[in-house]
Motif scaffolding. Structure first.
Motif, short mmCIF file in Angstrom:
data_model
loop_
_atom_site.label_atom_id
_atom_site.label_comp_id
_atom_site.label_asym_id
_atom_site.label_seq_id
_atom_site.Cartn_x
_atom_site.Cartn_y
_atom_site.Cartn_z
N ALA A 131 0.64 -1.27 -0.02
CA ALA A 131 -0.12 0.15 0.04
C ALA A 131 0.56 1.32 0.01
O ALA A 131 0.22 2.39 -0.20
N HIS A 132 2.16 1.25 0.03
CA HIS A 132 2.87 2.38 0.25
C HIS A 132 4.43 1.91 -0.24
O HIS A 132 4.98 1.32 0.58
N ASP A 170 -3.24 11.08 -1.43
CA ASP A 170 -2.48 10.29 -0.29
C ASP A 170 -1.31 11.10 -0.04
O ASP A 170 -0.48 11.47 -0.62
N THR A 173 -5.71 9.09 2.20
CA THR A 173 -5.04 8.03 2.92
C THR A 173 -3.84 9.00 3.46
O THR A 173 -3.25 9.85 2.83
N GLY A 231 -0.06 8.58 4.99
CA GLY A 231 1.13 7.65 4.82
C GLY A 231 1.97 7.99 6.20
O GLY A 231 2.24 9.17 6.24
N ALA A 254 -1.70 4.24 6.09
CA ALA A 254 -0.45 3.30 5.41
C ALA A 254 0.61 3.28 6.43
O ALA A 254 1.27 4.42 6.61
N GLY A 260 -5.09 -3.91 2.39
CA GLY A 260 -4.50 -3.25 1.19
C GLY A 260 -5.48 -3.33 0.07
O GLY A 260 -5.57 -2.46 -0.70
#
Length: 349
Positions: free
Chosen positions: A13-14, A165, A196, A198, A226, A297
């Motif tokens: 996811a990252h 994100d 999202t 991070g 994330a 994810g």
């Protein structure tokens, strides 16, 4: 006796495949005392690398595929210093792996958005040249303008119909305050479920008085977290975060780049590290680490390939020699086979 078990594929996811040195020569890293130092080291390293972005990204992403990753969200640098070559390189690598790997590309202003003139215009261009999402980074500590930064990235996202994100490394009360502003802005813009955060290191300090209120604001806005469990980076109290309704997914972050010499591209390894860093010991805790690396994810990325897993007959699946998911997370073996569309994956160099 060891059994054969099947699982859904992994979702990273990252990850930052444009920065990696995977498949290239060794990169000696310069000590860094701050985020500013790390970002400066990163830019100098990128400008010095001889192998193309496409070749390095393809090498890392291929490694991920062979270790069972079926989808990933790739954060890719955009800046006047490098133009859009990283976006083009990662997108080209993704196209080569399209039969096996679903890739979302985030246009990421690593070196500043408003504080690095010309970046905002390149971010807009990136959304027509291979990027899928709009990224952001530490609106206060990197850009020095919380509301200006958010105005810019939310405007980009709305103009192009894209999700957001945002990297947020800031800690303490200041970091939590930024998160609450982001949550409020998400609701005001009608983007619930499309943002999202991070890292979210501020969310990893359960002693902060405002942690509960901040998590509730994020949950109300449908904002994901994330986390990456990389090196000495803070990790969240997963019980606390999830008890407030905030959804979490797992990623690799940087793999063998200027930030860190570590990383393997294997989400099995990353699930193991998350378990180790969070003190997981019960079966439920270990299974949660695996879930964050797979179906959580997949929910974040909207990956039908992983979400559609239905057991041993699934056309997209991983096969392991193990007796249970907790055993997998502890032993972290490579899959015996990675199956896509009913066929075992083999990749050409």
């Amino acid at each position: 006796m060891t059994a054969l078990i099947t699982t859904p594929g992994f979702v990273d996811a990252h990850i930052h495949p444009d920065k990696t040195t995977w498949g290239s020569g060794w990169l000696s890293r310069t000590p860094a005392q701050s985020l500013t130092d790390l970002i400066g080291n990163d830019l100098r390293a990128q400008l010095s690398l001889q192998d193309s972005v496409e070749d390095r990204a393809y090498a890392l992403m291929s490694q991920a595929v062979l270790n069972g990753t079926m989808a990933m969200r790739a954060h890719v640098d955009v800046a006047p210093q490098i133009g859009l070559k990283n976006i083009h390189g990662v997108r080209a690598a993704a196209e080569r792996l399209a039969p096996f790997l679903n890739v979302q590309v985030v246009a990421f202003p690593q070196f500043g958005l408003l504080s690095n003139p010309g970046t905002l215009e390149l971010m807009e261009a990136a959304l027509t040249e291979g990027a899928d999402l709009v990224g952001g980074i530490d609106p206060e500590s990197v850009d020095g303008d919380l509301h200006g930064h958010l105005d810019a990235i939310f405007a980009l996202a709305n103009r192009h119909g894209r999700d957001l994100d945002i990297h947020l490394h800031d800690v303490g009360a200041e970091g939590l305050a930024q998160l609450r502003v982001i949550a409020g802005r998400t609701v005001a813009e009608g983007m619930q479920g499309r943002v999202t955060i991070g890292h979210g290191f501020a969310l990893c300090d359960a002693s902060q008085p405002a942690i509960g209120a901040t998590l509730e604001a994020l949950a109300d806005a449908g904002i994901w977290m994330a986390t990456c469990a990389l090196g000495a980076d803070p990790v969240p109290d997963l019980d606390l975060v999830e008890s407030h309704g905030v959804k979490v997914a797992l990623g690799s972050d940087g793999v063998r780049d200027a930030w860190s010499p570590f990383g393997t591209g294997s989400m099995m390894d990353r699930a193991h590290l998350l378990g180790y860093r969070t003190g997981a010991s019960t079966d439920d805790e270990l299974e949660r680490c695996f879930r964050l690396a797979t179906t959580a994810g997949a929910e974040l990325l909207g990956s039908a390939v992983v979400k559609g897993f239905s057991g041993p007959t699934s056309l997209d699946r991983l096969e392991f020699a193990a007796n249970s998911i907790p055993e997998l997370v502890v032993d972290r073996p490579a899959p015996l086979r990675v199956i896509r569309r009913g066929e075992a994956i083999t990749l050409k160099a």
